[in-house]
Design an enzyme around this catalytic site. Structure first.
Site, PDB file in Angstrom:
ATOM      1  N   LYS A  64       0.844  -1.206   0.000  1.00 47.57           N
ATOM      2  CA  LYS A  64       0.000   0.000   0.000  1.00 47.57           C
ATOM      3  C   LYS A  64       0.878   1.255   0.000  1.00 47.57           C
ATOM      4  O   LYS A  64       0.554   2.249  -0.654  1.00 47.57           O
ATOM      5  CB  LYS A  64      -0.934  -0.010   1.215  1.00 47.57           C
ATOM      6  CG  LYS A  64      -2.017  -1.097   1.115  1.00 47.57           C
ATOM      7  CD  LYS A  64      -2.792  -1.313   2.416  1.00 47.57           C
ATOM      8  CE  LYS A  64      -3.680  -2.544   2.320  1.00 47.57           C
ATOM      9  NZ  LYS A  64      -4.455  -2.831   3.526  1.00 47.57           N
ATOM     10  N   GLN A 117      -4.109  -1.458   9.753  1.00 42.11           N
ATOM     11  CA  GLN A 117      -4.103  -2.793   9.151  1.00 42.11           C
ATOM     12  C   GLN A 117      -4.688  -3.816  10.119  1.00 42.11           C
ATOM     13  O   GLN A 117      -4.317  -3.879  11.290  1.00 42.11           O
ATOM     14  CB  GLN A 117      -2.665  -3.177   8.753  1.00 42.11           C
ATOM     15  CG  GLN A 117      -2.538  -4.472   7.983  1.00 42.11           C
ATOM     16  CD  GLN A 117      -3.194  -4.438   6.598  1.00 42.11           C
ATOM     17  OE1 GLN A 117      -3.299  -3.395   5.968  1.00 42.11           O
ATOM     18  NE2 GLN A 117      -3.642  -5.586   6.138  1.00 42.11           N
ATOM     19  N   ASP A 119     -10.811   2.932   4.395  1.00 36.42           N
ATOM     20  CA  ASP A 119     -11.162   1.512   4.253  1.00 36.42           C
ATOM     21  C   ASP A 119     -12.681   1.319   4.162  1.00 36.42           C
ATOM     22  O   ASP A 119     -13.147   0.239   3.833  1.00 36.42           O
ATOM     23  CB  ASP A 119     -10.667   0.713   5.475  1.00 36.42           C
ATOM     24  CG  ASP A 119      -9.294   0.101   5.259  1.00 36.42           C
ATOM     25  OD1 ASP A 119      -9.018  -0.345   4.134  1.00 36.42           O
ATOM     26  OD2 ASP A 119      -8.516   0.048   6.231  1.00 36.42           O
TER      27      ASP A 119
HETATM   28  N1  GUN Z   1      -6.720  -6.703   6.433  1.00 35.28           N
HETATM   29  C1  GUN Z   1      -7.134  -7.459   5.378  1.00 35.28           C
HETATM   30  N2  GUN Z   1      -7.699  -6.681   4.441  1.00 35.28           N
HETATM   31  C2  GUN Z   1      -7.643  -5.424   4.899  1.00 35.28           C
HETATM   32  C3  GUN Z   1      -8.059  -4.166   4.366  1.00 35.28           C
HETATM   33  O1  GUN Z   1      -8.628  -4.042   3.264  1.00 35.28           O
HETATM   34  N3  GUN Z   1      -7.809  -3.085   5.141  1.00 35.28           N
HETATM   35  C4  GUN Z   1      -7.212  -3.174   6.348  1.00 35.28           C
HETATM   36  N4  GUN Z   1      -7.031  -2.062   7.056  1.00 35.28           N
HETATM   37  N5  GUN Z   1      -6.813  -4.317   6.875  1.00 35.28           N
HETATM   38  C5  GUN Z   1      -7.029  -5.429   6.144  1.00 35.28           C
END
Ligand code: GUN
Length: 279
Positions: free
Chosen positions: A49, A93, A116
Protein backbone atom coordinates in the site's frame (compact mmCIF):
# COMPACT_ATOMS: atom_id res chain seq x y z
CA UNK A 1 -11.72 -22.36 -20.93
CA UNK A 2 -12.32 -19.26 -18.84
CA UNK A 3 -11.07 -15.78 -19.66
CA UNK A 4 -8.66 -14.68 -16.93
CA UNK A 5 -9.59 -11.27 -15.55
CA UNK A 6 -6.45 -9.15 -15.40
CA UNK A 7 -6.74 -7.24 -12.13
CA UNK A 8 -3.17 -6.03 -12.37
CA UNK A 9 -3.71 -4.25 -15.69
CA UNK A 10 -6.96 -2.64 -14.56
CA UNK A 11 -5.37 -1.55 -11.27
CA UNK A 12 -2.54 0.13 -13.20
CA UNK A 13 -5.13 2.09 -15.19
CA UNK A 14 -7.00 3.17 -12.04
CA UNK A 15 -3.76 4.18 -10.30
CA UNK A 16 -2.63 6.29 -13.23
CA UNK A 17 -5.99 8.12 -13.13
CA UNK A 18 -5.53 8.70 -9.40
CA UNK A 19 -1.98 9.99 -9.95
CA UNK A 20 -3.21 12.45 -12.56
CA UNK A 21 -5.98 13.78 -10.30
CA UNK A 22 -3.71 13.90 -7.25
CA UNK A 23 -1.26 16.04 -9.24
CA UNK A 24 -3.92 18.73 -9.67
CA UNK A 25 -4.43 19.25 -5.92
CA UNK A 26 -2.81 22.12 -4.04
CA UNK A 27 -1.11 19.70 -1.67
CA UNK A 28 -0.27 16.02 -1.84
CA UNK A 29 -2.93 13.70 -0.40
CA UNK A 30 -1.66 11.91 2.73
CA UNK A 31 -2.27 8.42 4.13
CA UNK A 32 -1.36 7.32 7.66
CA UNK A 33 -0.61 3.58 7.72
CA UNK A 34 -0.77 1.98 11.15
CA UNK A 35 0.57 -1.52 11.70
CA UNK A 36 0.54 -3.05 15.17
CA UNK A 37 2.74 -6.11 15.68
CA UNK A 38 4.77 -8.15 13.23
CA UNK A 39 2.35 -10.36 11.35
CA UNK A 40 4.35 -11.23 8.20
CA UNK A 41 1.37 -11.13 5.81
CA UNK A 42 0.30 -7.73 7.17
CA UNK A 43 3.83 -6.40 6.71
CA UNK A 44 3.72 -7.39 3.04
CA UNK A 45 0.27 -5.83 2.51
CA UNK A 46 1.23 -2.60 4.21
CA UNK A 47 4.45 -2.29 2.20
CA UNK A 48 2.40 -2.77 -0.98
CA UNK A 49 0.00 0.00 0.00
CA UNK A 50 2.88 2.37 0.74
CA UNK A 51 4.40 1.57 -2.67
CA UNK A 52 1.07 2.30 -4.34
CA UNK A 53 0.92 5.66 -2.55
CA UNK A 54 4.36 6.59 -3.89
CA UNK A 55 3.29 5.65 -7.44
CA UNK A 56 0.13 7.77 -7.14
CA UNK A 57 1.75 10.91 -5.73
CA UNK A 58 0.27 10.28 -2.29
CA UNK A 59 2.36 10.91 0.82
CA UNK A 60 2.37 8.00 3.27
CA UNK A 61 3.14 8.27 6.97
CA UNK A 62 4.04 4.91 8.47
CA UNK A 63 3.42 4.04 12.14
CA UNK A 64 4.88 0.66 13.14
CA UNK A 65 3.87 -0.13 16.73
CA UNK A 66 4.97 -3.07 18.89
CA UNK A 67 2.54 -5.95 19.43
CA UNK A 68 2.22 -4.99 23.14
CA UNK A 69 0.82 -1.53 22.33
CA UNK A 70 -2.12 -0.78 24.62
CA UNK A 71 -5.55 0.18 23.41
CA UNK A 72 -5.14 3.63 24.99
CA UNK A 73 -1.86 4.24 23.14
CA UNK A 74 -3.39 3.21 19.83
CA UNK A 75 -6.50 5.33 20.41
CA UNK A 76 -4.21 8.26 21.33
CA UNK A 77 -2.40 7.91 17.99
CA UNK A 78 -5.69 7.78 16.08
CA UNK A 79 -6.91 10.91 17.85
CA UNK A 80 -3.71 12.73 16.81
CA UNK A 81 -4.07 11.52 13.21
CA UNK A 82 -7.72 12.61 13.16
CA UNK A 83 -6.48 16.16 13.94
CA UNK A 84 -3.45 16.11 11.61
CA UNK A 85 -4.16 18.23 8.53
CA UNK A 86 -1.50 16.44 6.42
CA UNK A 87 -3.41 13.18 6.87
CA UNK A 88 -6.43 12.66 4.61
CA UNK A 89 -6.85 8.94 5.27
CA UNK A 90 -6.11 6.59 8.17
CA UNK A 91 -5.54 2.89 7.55
CA UNK A 92 -5.19 0.58 10.53
CA UNK A 93 -4.10 -2.79 9.15
CA UNK A 94 -6.22 -5.70 10.40
CA UNK A 95 -6.10 -8.10 12.12
CA UNK A 96 -4.97 -6.40 15.34
CA UNK A 97 -3.34 -8.39 18.16
CA UNK A 98 -5.97 -10.16 20.28
CA UNK A 99 -5.91 -7.78 23.28
CA UNK A 100 -7.05 -4.84 21.11
CA UNK A 101 -10.67 -4.26 20.14
CA UNK A 102 -10.94 -3.81 16.38
CA UNK A 103 -14.42 -2.40 16.78
CA UNK A 104 -13.33 0.30 19.24
CA UNK A 105 -10.35 1.22 17.07
CA UNK A 106 -12.40 1.44 13.85
CA UNK A 107 -15.03 3.54 15.62
CA UNK A 108 -12.31 5.99 16.73
CA UNK A 109 -11.27 6.85 13.15
CA UNK A 110 -12.87 10.07 11.91
CA UNK A 111 -15.45 8.99 9.28
CA UNK A 112 -14.06 11.52 6.78
CA UNK A 113 -10.64 9.78 7.03
CA UNK A 114 -12.01 6.23 6.96
CA UNK A 115 -10.57 5.24 3.57
CA UNK A 116 -11.16 1.51 4.25
CA UNK A 117 -14.91 2.25 4.64
CA UNK A 118 -15.03 0.22 7.87
CA UNK A 119 -16.65 2.82 10.18
CA UNK A 120 -20.35 2.13 10.87
CA UNK A 121 -21.23 5.61 9.58
CA UNK A 122 -19.69 4.85 6.18
CA UNK A 123 -21.00 1.27 6.12
CA UNK A 124 -24.49 2.69 6.67
CA UNK A 125 -24.10 5.23 3.88
CA UNK A 126 -22.85 2.51 1.58
CA UNK A 127 -25.82 0.24 2.32
CA UNK A 128 -28.39 2.97 1.64
CA UNK A 129 -26.62 3.87 -1.59
CA UNK A 130 -25.21 7.27 -0.59
CA UNK A 131 -21.56 6.44 -0.19
CA UNK A 132 -18.73 8.77 0.68
CA UNK A 133 -16.14 6.01 0.41
CA UNK A 134 -16.43 2.60 -1.21
CA UNK A 135 -15.30 -0.61 0.51
CA UNK A 136 -12.06 -1.38 -1.37
CA UNK A 137 -12.29 -5.10 -2.14
CA UNK A 138 -15.99 -5.24 -3.08
CA UNK A 139 -15.69 -2.04 -5.13
CA UNK A 140 -12.69 -3.52 -6.94
CA UNK A 141 -14.72 -6.63 -7.78
CA UNK A 142 -17.59 -4.57 -9.24
CA UNK A 143 -15.14 -2.58 -11.31
CA UNK A 144 -13.62 -5.77 -12.73
CA UNK A 145 -17.07 -7.04 -13.72
CA UNK A 146 -17.83 -3.71 -15.42
CA UNK A 147 -14.50 -3.64 -17.24
CA UNK A 148 -15.24 -7.03 -18.80
CA UNK A 149 -18.87 -6.09 -19.59
CA UNK A 150 -20.20 -8.82 -17.31
CA UNK A 151 -23.82 -7.99 -16.47
CA UNK A 152 -24.96 -8.06 -12.82
CA UNK A 153 -28.60 -6.96 -13.19
CA UNK A 154 -30.98 -9.86 -12.63
CA UNK A 155 -28.16 -12.38 -12.23
CA UNK A 156 -27.86 -14.94 -9.44
CA UNK A 157 -24.91 -13.84 -7.31
CA UNK A 158 -23.56 -16.05 -4.54
CA UNK A 159 -21.06 -14.69 -2.02
CA UNK A 160 -19.12 -17.22 0.06
CA UNK A 161 -18.16 -15.63 3.39
CA UNK A 162 -19.95 -13.08 5.59
CA UNK A 163 -17.09 -10.96 6.94
CA UNK A 164 -17.58 -7.26 7.60
CA UNK A 165 -14.63 -6.48 5.32
CA UNK A 166 -15.69 -8.45 2.23
CA UNK A 167 -18.76 -10.71 2.32
CA UNK A 168 -21.37 -8.31 3.72
CA UNK A 169 -20.35 -5.20 1.72
CA UNK A 170 -19.92 -7.35 -1.41
CA UNK A 171 -23.52 -8.53 -1.07
CA UNK A 172 -24.68 -4.93 -0.55
CA UNK A 173 -22.96 -3.65 -3.69
CA UNK A 174 -24.19 -6.55 -5.85
CA UNK A 175 -27.73 -5.89 -4.56
CA UNK A 176 -27.40 -2.22 -5.46
CA UNK A 177 -26.48 -3.26 -8.97
CA UNK A 178 -29.67 -5.32 -9.19
CA UNK A 179 -28.11 -8.74 -8.63
CA UNK A 180 -30.11 -11.41 -6.78
CA UNK A 181 -27.78 -12.20 -3.93
CA UNK A 182 -27.29 -15.15 -1.58
CA UNK A 183 -24.65 -15.15 1.15
CA UNK A 184 -23.29 -18.59 2.10
CA UNK A 185 -21.20 -19.28 5.18
CA UNK A 186 -19.92 -22.02 7.46
CA UNK A 187 -23.46 -22.91 8.62
CA UNK A 188 -25.02 -23.08 5.17
CA UNK A 189 -26.81 -26.36 4.50
CA UNK A 190 -26.26 -27.95 1.10
CA UNK A 191 -23.66 -25.43 -0.04
CA UNK A 192 -23.34 -27.05 -3.47
CA UNK A 193 -27.02 -26.48 -4.24
CA UNK A 194 -26.54 -22.73 -3.67
CA UNK A 195 -23.23 -22.33 -5.46
CA UNK A 196 -24.38 -24.29 -8.53
CA UNK A 197 -27.12 -21.69 -9.06
CA UNK A 198 -24.63 -18.84 -9.25
CA UNK A 199 -24.05 -16.87 -12.43
CA UNK A 200 -21.51 -14.83 -10.44
CA UNK A 201 -19.72 -16.63 -7.63
CA UNK A 202 -17.54 -14.59 -5.24
CA UNK A 203 -15.43 -16.58 -2.81
CA UNK A 204 -14.00 -14.86 0.26
CA UNK A 205 -13.48 -17.67 2.73
CA UNK A 206 -9.73 -18.17 3.01
CA UNK A 207 -9.51 -21.91 2.56
CA UNK A 208 -7.39 -23.26 -0.33
CA UNK A 209 -9.20 -25.77 -2.49
CA UNK A 210 -12.63 -25.02 -0.96
CA UNK A 211 -14.15 -24.12 -4.32
CA UNK A 212 -13.93 -27.14 -6.60
CA UNK A 213 -15.26 -27.47 -10.14
CA UNK A 214 -18.29 -29.50 -9.07
CA UNK A 215 -19.57 -26.49 -7.07
CA UNK A 216 -19.52 -24.25 -10.15
CA UNK A 217 -22.19 -23.97 -12.83
CA UNK A 218 -20.94 -24.28 -16.41
CA UNK A 219 -20.26 -20.73 -17.65
CA UNK A 220 -20.27 -19.04 -14.24
CA UNK A 221 -18.10 -16.02 -13.45
CA UNK A 222 -15.75 -16.89 -10.57
CA UNK A 223 -14.22 -14.11 -8.48
CA UNK A 224 -11.66 -15.37 -6.00
CA UNK A 225 -11.05 -12.85 -3.22
CA UNK A 226 -9.01 -15.09 -0.92
CA UNK A 227 -5.26 -14.81 -0.32
CA UNK A 228 -4.02 -18.11 1.04
CA UNK A 229 -0.72 -19.97 1.04
CA UNK A 230 -0.68 -23.52 -0.29
CA UNK A 231 1.38 -26.34 1.25
CA UNK A 232 4.42 -25.11 -0.74
CA UNK A 233 4.03 -21.55 0.58
CA UNK A 234 2.76 -20.20 -2.74
CA UNK A 235 -0.08 -17.65 -2.88
CA UNK A 236 -3.41 -19.12 -3.87
CA UNK A 237 -7.12 -18.36 -3.56
CA UNK A 238 -10.09 -20.53 -2.54
CA UNK A 239 -10.59 -21.95 -6.02
CA UNK A 240 -9.07 -25.23 -7.09
CA UNK A 241 -7.97 -23.62 -10.34
CA UNK A 242 -7.46 -26.85 -12.27
CA UNK A 243 -11.06 -28.00 -11.82
CA UNK A 244 -12.80 -24.57 -11.76
CA UNK A 245 -11.16 -22.83 -14.72
CA UNK A 246 -12.50 -25.25 -17.39
CA UNK A 247 -16.10 -24.71 -16.16
CA UNK A 248 -16.02 -20.94 -15.68
CA UNK A 249 -16.54 -18.27 -18.34
CA UNK A 250 -14.36 -15.76 -16.46
CA UNK A 251 -12.06 -16.24 -13.48
CA UNK A 252 -9.74 -14.05 -11.42
CA UNK A 253 -6.26 -15.48 -10.82
CA UNK A 254 -4.51 -15.31 -7.44
CA UNK A 255 -2.21 -13.42 -7.40
CA UNK A 256 -2.95 -10.76 -10.01
CA UNK A 257 -6.74 -10.66 -9.71
CA UNK A 258 -8.67 -8.99 -6.90
CA UNK A 259 -5.68 -7.98 -4.73
CA UNK A 260 -4.29 -5.23 -6.99
CA UNK A 261 -7.79 -3.82 -7.47
CA UNK A 262 -8.37 -3.61 -3.71
CA UNK A 263 -5.24 -1.49 -3.44
CA UNK A 264 -6.18 0.68 -6.42
CA UNK A 265 -9.60 1.39 -4.89
CA UNK A 266 -7.88 2.37 -1.65
CA UNK A 267 -5.86 4.94 -3.61
CA UNK A 268 -9.07 6.31 -5.08
CA UNK A 269 -10.63 6.60 -1.63
CA UNK A 270 -7.59 8.58 -0.44
CA UNK A 271 -8.06 10.95 -3.37
CA UNK A 272 -11.76 11.29 -2.43
CA UNK A 273 -10.78 12.08 1.16
CA UNK A 274 -8.27 14.68 -0.01
CA UNK A 275 -11.03 16.24 -2.10
CA UNK A 276 -13.25 16.49 1.01
CA UNK A 277 -10.46 18.10 3.03
CA UNK A 278 -9.14 20.49 0.39
CA UNK A 279 -12.48 21.72 -0.89
N1 GUN B 1 -6.72 -6.70 6.43
C1 GUN B 1 -7.13 -7.46 5.38
N2 GUN B 1 -7.70 -6.68 4.44
C2 GUN B 1 -7.64 -5.42 4.90
C3 GUN B 1 -8.06 -4.17 4.37
O1 GUN B 1 -8.63 -4.04 3.26
N3 GUN B 1 -7.81 -3.09 5.14
C4 GUN B 1 -7.21 -3.17 6.35
N4 GUN B 1 -7.03 -2.06 7.06
N5 GUN B 1 -6.81 -4.32 6.88
C5 GUN B 1 -7.03 -5.43 6.14
Amino acid sequence: MAVRIDGKALAAKVKSQVAEEAGKLSRKPGLAVVLVGEDPASQVYVAGKERDCAECGIESFGYRLPAETSQEELLGLIRRLNEDSRVDGILVQLPLPGHLSEETVINAIAPDKDVDCFHPFNVGRMVIGAPAFVPCTPAGVIEMLDEYDIPIRGKRCVVLGRSNIVGKPMAALLTQRDGTVTICHSRTEDLARCTREADILVSAVGRPGLLTGDLVKEGAVVIDVAMNRDENGRLCGDADFASVEPRASYITPVPGGVGPMTRACLMRNILTAAGLHQA
